[in-house]
Design a protein around this motif. Structure first.
Motif, PDB file in Angstrom:
ATOM      1  N   THR A 171      40.966   5.083  58.847  1.00 34.17           N
ATOM      2  CA  THR A 171      40.114   4.813  57.672  1.00 34.17           C
ATOM      3  C   THR A 171      40.017   6.009  56.728  1.00 34.17           C
ATOM      4  N   ASN A 172      40.615   7.117  57.103  1.00 33.93           N
ATOM      5  CA  ASN A 172      40.564   8.303  56.245  1.00 33.93           C
ATOM      6  C   ASN A 172      41.671   8.216  55.198  1.00 33.93           C
ATOM      7  N   ARG A 173      41.293   7.890  53.974  1.00 33.90           N
ATOM      8  CA  ARG A 173      42.281   7.762  52.907  1.00 33.90           C
ATOM      9  C   ARG A 173      42.156   8.875  51.874  1.00 33.90           C
ATOM     10  N   SER A 174      41.347   9.860  52.131  1.00 31.99           N
ATOM     11  CA  SER A 174      41.169  10.957  51.174  1.00 31.99           C
ATOM     12  C   SER A 174      42.451  11.780  51.065  1.00 31.99           C
ATOM     13  N   MET A 175      42.784  12.176  49.839  1.00 25.67           N
ATOM     14  CA  MET A 175      43.978  12.983  49.613  1.00 25.67           C
ATOM     15  C   MET A 175      43.660  14.468  49.585  1.00 25.67           C
ATOM     16  N   ASP A 176      42.377  14.820  49.688  1.00 29.09           N
ATOM     17  CA  ASP A 176      41.997  16.236  49.770  1.00 29.09           C
ATOM     18  C   ASP A 176      42.288  16.757  51.175  1.00 29.09           C
ATOM     19  N   ILE A 177      42.581  18.041  51.258  1.00 26.78           N
ATOM     20  CA  ILE A 177      42.885  18.674  52.551  1.00 26.78           C
ATOM     21  C   ILE A 177      41.825  19.731  52.827  1.00 26.78           C
ATOM     22  N   LYS A 178      41.151  19.599  53.961  1.00 29.03           N
ATOM     23  CA  LYS A 178      40.099  20.549  54.326  1.00 29.03           C
ATOM     24  C   LYS A 178      40.356  21.043  55.744  1.00 29.03           C
ATOM     25  N   LEU A 197      40.125  26.544  54.410  1.00 24.96           N
ATOM     26  CA  LEU A 197      41.057  26.260  53.324  1.00 24.96           C
ATOM     27  C   LEU A 197      40.781  24.855  52.791  1.00 24.96           C
ATOM     28  N   LEU A 198      40.430  24.764  51.497  1.00 22.74           N
ATOM     29  CA  LEU A 198      40.178  23.482  50.847  1.00 22.74           C
ATOM     30  C   LEU A 198      41.162  23.309  49.702  1.00 22.74           C
ATOM     31  N   LEU A 199      41.967  22.253  49.784  1.00 25.45           N
ATOM     32  CA  LEU A 199      42.944  21.935  48.738  1.00 25.45           C
ATOM     33  C   LEU A 199      42.590  20.571  48.152  1.00 25.45           C
ATOM     34  N   SER A 200      42.107  20.567  46.924  1.00 28.35           N
ATOM     35  CA  SER A 200      41.737  19.319  46.253  1.00 28.35           C
ATOM     36  C   SER A 200      42.983  18.687  45.645  1.00 28.35           C
ATOM     37  N   PHE A 201      43.084  17.364  45.766  1.00 34.25           N
ATOM     38  CA  PHE A 201      44.276  16.659  45.304  1.00 34.25           C
ATOM     39  C   PHE A 201      44.459  16.848  43.794  1.00 34.25           C
ATOM     40  N   GLY A 202      45.696  17.141  43.403  1.00 32.51           N
ATOM     41  CA  GLY A 202      46.017  17.300  41.995  1.00 32.51           C
ATOM     42  C   GLY A 202      45.853  18.713  41.470  1.00 32.51           C
ATOM     43  N   ARG A 203      45.333  19.632  42.291  1.00 35.41           N
ATOM     44  CA  ARG A 203      45.169  21.029  41.858  1.00 35.41           C
ATOM     45  C   ARG A 203      46.403  21.831  42.268  1.00 35.41           C
ATOM     46  N   PHE A 342      61.914  16.244  43.096  1.00 35.48           N
ATOM     47  CA  PHE A 342      62.251  14.833  42.880  1.00 35.48           C
ATOM     48  C   PHE A 342      61.428  13.910  43.783  1.00 35.48           C
ATOM     49  N   SER A 343      61.210  14.305  45.034  1.00 43.61           N
ATOM     50  CA  SER A 343      60.540  13.424  46.000  1.00 43.61           C
ATOM     51  C   SER A 343      59.024  13.381  45.815  1.00 43.61           C
ATOM     52  N   LYS A 344      58.430  14.387  45.159  1.00 42.92           N
ATOM     53  CA  LYS A 344      56.991  14.424  44.862  1.00 42.92           C
ATOM     54  C   LYS A 344      56.121  14.137  46.091  1.00 42.92           C
ATOM     55  N   PRO A 345      56.109  15.015  47.071  1.00 47.30           N
ATOM     56  CA  PRO A 345      55.234  14.817  48.235  1.00 47.30           C
ATOM     57  C   PRO A 345      53.770  14.991  47.831  1.00 47.30           C
ATOM     58  N   ASP A 346      52.856  14.537  48.701  1.00 50.25           N
ATOM     59  CA  ASP A 346      51.424  14.697  48.417  1.00 50.25           C
ATOM     60  C   ASP A 346      51.026  16.168  48.392  1.00 50.25           C
ATOM     61  N   THR A 375      49.315  17.779  44.886  1.00 55.09           N
ATOM     62  CA  THR A 375      48.783  19.098  45.228  1.00 55.09           C
ATOM     63  C   THR A 375      49.921  20.090  45.445  1.00 55.09           C
ATOM     64  N   LEU A 376      49.744  21.287  44.905  1.00 55.04           N
ATOM     65  CA  LEU A 376      50.762  22.342  45.012  1.00 55.04           C
ATOM     66  C   LEU A 376      50.134  23.594  45.596  1.00 55.04           C
ATOM     67  N   LEU A 377      50.785  24.172  46.600  1.00 53.11           N
ATOM     68  CA  LEU A 377      50.375  25.470  47.154  1.00 53.11           C
ATOM     69  C   LEU A 377      51.600  26.365  47.123  1.00 53.11           C
ATOM     70  N   VAL A 378      51.553  27.426  46.324  1.00 52.30           N
ATOM     71  CA  VAL A 378      52.723  28.264  46.103  1.00 52.30           C
ATOM     72  C   VAL A 378      52.401  29.722  46.395  1.00 52.30           C
ATOM     73  N   VAL A 379      53.292  30.380  47.139  1.00 56.84           N
ATOM     74  CA  VAL A 379      53.221  31.830  47.334  1.00 56.84           C
ATOM     75  C   VAL A 379      54.165  32.464  46.322  1.00 56.84           C
ATOM     76  N   SER A 380      53.648  33.337  45.506  1.00 60.71           N
ATOM     77  CA  SER A 380      54.485  33.992  44.505  1.00 60.71           C
ATOM     78  C   SER A 380      53.923  35.370  44.198  1.00 60.71           C
ATOM     79  N   HIS A 381      54.837  36.275  43.817  1.00 56.35           N
ATOM     80  CA  HIS A 381      54.438  37.615  43.384  1.00 56.35           C
ATOM     81  C   HIS A 381      54.855  37.860  41.941  1.00 56.35           C
TER      82      HIS A 381
END
Length: 707
Positions: A171-178, A197-203, A342-346, A375-381
Motif C-alpha cells: 500500500t506504500n505508493r509514495s515516491m519520496d525516499i526517507k 536522508l530525505l529525497l523528495s520526488f522531483g527534486r 533515456f530510461s528515466k528511473p524514479d 528524483t536525481l542524486l548526483v555526486v559532483s565536484h
C-alpha cells in the motif's frame, strides 16, 4: 671492522678474506631478511661447514643463533649508511684491467685456493637465500591483498514499523525516499552514524563533501538496496560502462525501454503468425491492444529521443550506428549515461558525470537535467555544474548528512552564516560559563551566599556540554620549488601527426605553439579532438615525422596523464608507491612529499586500493612531483578531486615558478589559472582571444544551431 669478524676468525681461522667478506655481507643485511636462525643457516651454513670440516651441523647452527641475536640487538638502533658519492664499479674494473702487469703484481696477492668454498655450493646458498626472500615478499603481498579484500562497505538501518507494514501489504505508493537513522562503514572506518536522508520526488540533489568521506559508497549502498527504500521505486546508478558487443549505440540506448522492447517483440511474433495463415481473432485483438499501448508510451518518438540524447553527449550520426564494442571505455561510459537519461528511473544516481565529458557535452547535460522529471542524486565536484543543476545540496561531514535548499552558491553562503552563528553562540556560552564560575569562586566560602553558590553550581551542571565549532581543515597542495628557465622553454613548429601512415587524414596539421616558465595554458576542445594526443607529443611519448620540437636543455617535465591513477599499484601503500619509483630514500622524505598533497598520518600507510578516487589522484600528483619537475603537463587533474582540493590546486598552480599546460573542463579552475586558451579542433590547435567566455559563446551558438 664487522660485528661478526671476531666470531668468524675465532671459529674459522683458515677462512679466506674474500669468503669472509661475502659471509659478513650476507649477515649484515637487515633483520627483515631473516625470520629466525634457521634462515641464516640456510644462507651460509653450507659455506661455513665446508671451510671447517671439524664443525658439526649443531655447532654451525649455534653460531647462526649468535648471529641472529646480534641482528636483533642491532635492529633496535639501526643507522642507515649512505655513500657520499656514487661508485662506478664498471669504471673501476676497467681501470684495473688496464693497469700495468708489473704494477698489478705488487698489489694483487696470489692466494691459496685450498681453503676456498666450492663455487657450486656458493651459488646454491645464494639461490636458496634469494628464494627465501621472494617467498617472504609474496607472502607479504598476499597479506596486503587479503586485507584490501576484507575492507568492504557495510550498512545498518533502523526501519520504521509503519512503513515496513505498508511495504509488506503493497500500500506504500509514495515516491519520496526517507532513510532514517542509518550507519555506514567501510572496513573499520565509520563513514556515517545515525544519519538521515530525505529525497523528495522531483527534486535534484547535489551530494558534496571531502574526498574519502563516503559519497560514492553511499550511492552504492542505495543502488544495491542495502539501505531500505520502497520496492516500487526504480533506481539506476550510472557507474559501470556499457559492455561492448555488436549492438549499435542507438539500439543499446533503445533497449533500456524494456516495455517498448517487449511490445515490439510481441507485435513481430503476432504479425509473423498472421502472415503465415493463422486464423485467430484473439491475436488480432491483442495486436490492436499492443498498438494502443505503443501509442500511449509514444514508442514512435523513442528513436528520435535516443538520438537527441546521444547527439548531446557527443555521438554524431555515424557514431550512433557503430557497434558498442568499437568505442573506448570513456565513450562507453557516455553510453551508460545516455541509457540512464533515456530510461528515466524514479531515482537516478550519478557519480561524477562530468568527468567523462568535454565542455560542450557538460553544457548540454546541465541544460537537459534542469528539466529532469524524477528524483536525481548526483555526486559532483564541478562548481559550475552544482550551481546550475541541483535544487538542493546535501553536505556530508562529521559522519552526518546535512540538507540545504538551493544550489551550491546558496549552500556555501548559508553554511558560512550558520558557522558564524554557531561560533558566536559558542563564544557567548563560554563567556557566560566563565562569568558564573567567577561568581562561584568568589563567594564559595561566604556563608551568606552559600545558597546562591549552590544554585549556580547546579545550573552549570545542567547546562548542555559545550562543543567547539568544527572547522574543516584547509586543503593545501604544494608543487616543488624550482627556478624559472630563461625563454625559450618550448617551441613547436609546423608539426603534423598521424597514428599510422595509412591514416587518410592527420590528427594535427601545421601546428605551431610555444611556452615559457610564465605560461598558464589551458587546452579545451571536444573529446576526440586530440587534446591528450597533443600532450603526449609535448612530453615525448609520441613522435612526429613532420615538424620540429625544441625544448630547453634544463627542462624537466612532470606529466600527469588522464588515467594516471589506474597505473598505481593497488596492493602497494602510498609510501611504497614512492619508494618503488625512487628507492633508497628515507621514509620521512616519502611521507613529507605525500603530506604536501594532503596524504598524511596513517593515510600514507594505507593501501592504494582503500583510498577514494580523489586521494588516489593526490598520490599520483605526489609521485609526479617527486622528481622535482620545472614544467608541468596536466591532463584532467581535477577528475575525482573535491571542490576544496580543486581550489587548492588552482592556488598551487599560480604559486608554481615553472610553466604549466593544462587540459581541463572545470570552468572555475580554468578561470582561476588560465592566461592563454588553446582550442583543439578541425585537425589543428588555435589560440583564442577572449578566453573561456568567448569559447563558451561559440559552443552555445553551435548547440543552438544543431538543436
Amino acid at each position: 671492522m664487522s660485528k661478526f669478524t671476531d666470531i668468524l676468525k675465532k671459529n674459522f681461522p683458515a677462512m679466506d678474506n674474500e669468503l669472509k667478506e661475502y659471509v659478513e655481507g650476507v649477515l649484515e643485511g637487515s633483520l627483515d631478511d631473516f625470520e629466525n636462525s634457521d634462515d641464516i643457516y640456510d644462507a651460509v651454513g653450507d659455506i661455513l661447514q665446508s671451510v671447517n670440516s671439524e664443525k658439526t651441523e649443531e655447532n654451525v647452527r649455534d653460531l647462526c643463533k649468535q648471529f641472529f641475536n646480534i641482528l636483533k640487538v642491532d635492529s633496535k638502533n639501526e643507522v642507515r649508511k649512505v655513500l657520499n658519492a656514487p661508485v662506478n664499479i664498471a669504471e673501476m674494473a676497467k681501470n684495473m684491467e688496464s693497469m700495468d702487469k708489473d704494477i698489478q703484481s705488487i698489489w694483487v696477492v696470489n692466494k691459496d685456493n685450498s681453503n676456498k668454498v666450492d663455487t657450486k655450493k656458493l651459488e646454491k646458498a645464494e639461490a636458496k637465500l634469494q628464494q627465501k626472500q621472494e617467498k617472504r615478499l609474496d607472502a607479504t603481498k598476499n597479506q596486503v591483498a587479503q586485507t584490501v579484500k576484507l575492507q568492504t562497505a557495510t550498512a545498518s538501518q533502523v526501519t520504521n514499523k509503519k512503513n515496513t507494514k505498508m511495504e509488506q501489504k503493497g500500500t506504500n505508493r509514495s515516491m519520496d525516499i526517507k532513510i532514517e537513522n542509518f550507519d555506514l562503514a567501510f572496513g573499520d572506518k565509520v563513514l556515517l552514524q545515525n544519519a538521515d536522508l530525505l529525497l523528495s520526488f522531483g527534486r535534484r540533489y547535489g551530494l558534496v563533501g571531502r574526498n574519502g568521506l563516503g559519497k560514492t559508497t553511499l550511492l552504492r549502498m542505495i543502488s544495491d538496496r542495502q539501505l531500505q527504500i520502497p520496492s516500487h521505486i526504480t533506481v539506476l546508478h550510472v557507474e559501470q560502462e556499457v559492455v561492448g558487443d555488436e549492438t549499435s549505440a542507438v539500439d543499446s540506448v533503445l533497449e533500456c525501454d524494456t516495455e517498448r522492447t517487449r511490445l515490439l517483440t510481441r507485435e513481430k511474433d503476432i504479425l509473423a503468425a498472421l502472415n503465415s495463415g493463422v486464423q485467430d481473432t484473439s491475436l488480432s485483438a491483442e495486436l490492436s491492444e499492443i498498438y494502443i499501448q505503443l501509442q500511449n508510451i509514444e514508442a514512435d518518438k523513442a528513436v528520435a529521443r535516443a538520438s537527441v540524447i546521444l547527439k548531446g553527449l557527443g555521438f554524431d550520426a555515424d557514431m550512433q550506428q557503430r557497434p558498442t564494442k568499437s568505442f573506448s571505455g570513456g565513450w562507453r561510459m557516455r553510453l551508460a549515461l545516455a541509457r540512464a537519461l533515456f530510461s528515466k528511473p524514479d531515482l537516478l544516481l550519478l557519480d561524477e558525470p562530468t568527468n567523462m565529458l568535454d565542455i560542450k557535452a557538460i553544457i548540454w547535460l546541465e541544460n537537459y537535467l534542469q528539466t529532469w522529471p524524477t528524483t536525481l542524486l548526483v555526486v559532483s565536484h564541478d562548481r559550475n555544474f552544482l550551481d546550475t543543476v541541483p535544487t538542493d545540496i546535501i553536505h556530508l561531514h562529521s559522519q552526518i548528512l546535512e540538507p540545504y535548499k538551493g544550489n551550491y552558491e546558496q549552500f556555501e553562503k548559508t553554511k558560512n552564516e550558520k558557522l558564524k552563528a554557531q561560533r558566536r553562540e559558542y563564544e557567548a556560552q563560554l563567556a557566560y560559563r566563565a562569568h558564573v564560575q567567577e561568581f562561584i569562586d568568589r563567594f564559595r566560602y561566604n556563608a551568606n551566599r552559600a545558597s546562591s553558590v549552590q544554585s549556580k553550581i547546579k545550573m552549570l551542571e545542567k547546562l548542555p556540554e559545550l562543543k567547539p565549532v568544527e572547522k574543516e581543515i584547509e586543503v593545501k597542495l604544494k608543487f616543488p620549488e624550482v627556478e624559472p628557465l630563461n625563454p625559450p622553454v618550448m617551441a613547436i613548429s609546423e608539426i603534423e601527426f598521424r597514428y599510422s601512415s595509412s591514416d587518410p587524414l592527420p590528427i594535427f596539421k601545421n601546428v605551431s605553439l610555444s611556452a615559457t616558465s610564465d605560461s598558464r595554458i589551458c587546452i579545451v576542445g571536444e573529446n576526440g579532438a586530440g587534446k591528450s594526443t597533443l600532450l603526449k607529443i609535448i612530453v615525448g611519448q609520441l613522435s612526429t615525422i613532420i615538424g620540429n620540437i625544441v625544448l630547453h636543455r634544463s627542462l624537466r617535465i612532470g606529466y600527469f596523464a588522464q588515467h594516471h591513477v589506474d597505473h598505481l599499484n593497488m596492493n602497494q601503500t602510498c609510501v611504497g608507491v614512492l619508494a618503488e619509483l625512487f628507492p633508497g630514500r628515507p621514509d620521512e622524505e616519502y611521507r613529507r612529499q605525500l603530506g604536501s598533497f594532503g596524504i598524511s598520518g596513517t593515510l600514507a600507510l594505507q593501501s592504494i586500493a582503500s583510498l577514494s578516487g580523489g586521494q588516489k589522484s593526490r598520490v599520483a600528483l605526489a609521485k609526479m612531483c617527486m622528481a622535482e619537475p620545472n614544467f608541468l603537463v596536466l591532463d584532467e587533474p581535477t577528475n575525482h578531486l573535491d571542490i576544496e582540493t580543486i581550489d587548492a590546486l588552482g592556488k598551487a598552480i599560480n604559486a608554481f615558478k615553472g610553466g604549466i599546460i593544462l587540459v581541463s573542463h572545470d570552468e572555475r579552475l580554468i578561470k582561476v589559472v588560465c592566461k592563454e586558451l588553446w582550442v583543439c579542433g578541425n585537425r589543428t590547435v588555435r589560440a583564442i582571444e577572449g578566453g573561456l567566455d568567448e569559447y563558451k559563446r561559440e559552443v552555445y551558438k553551435e548547440i543552438e544551431e544543431n538543436s
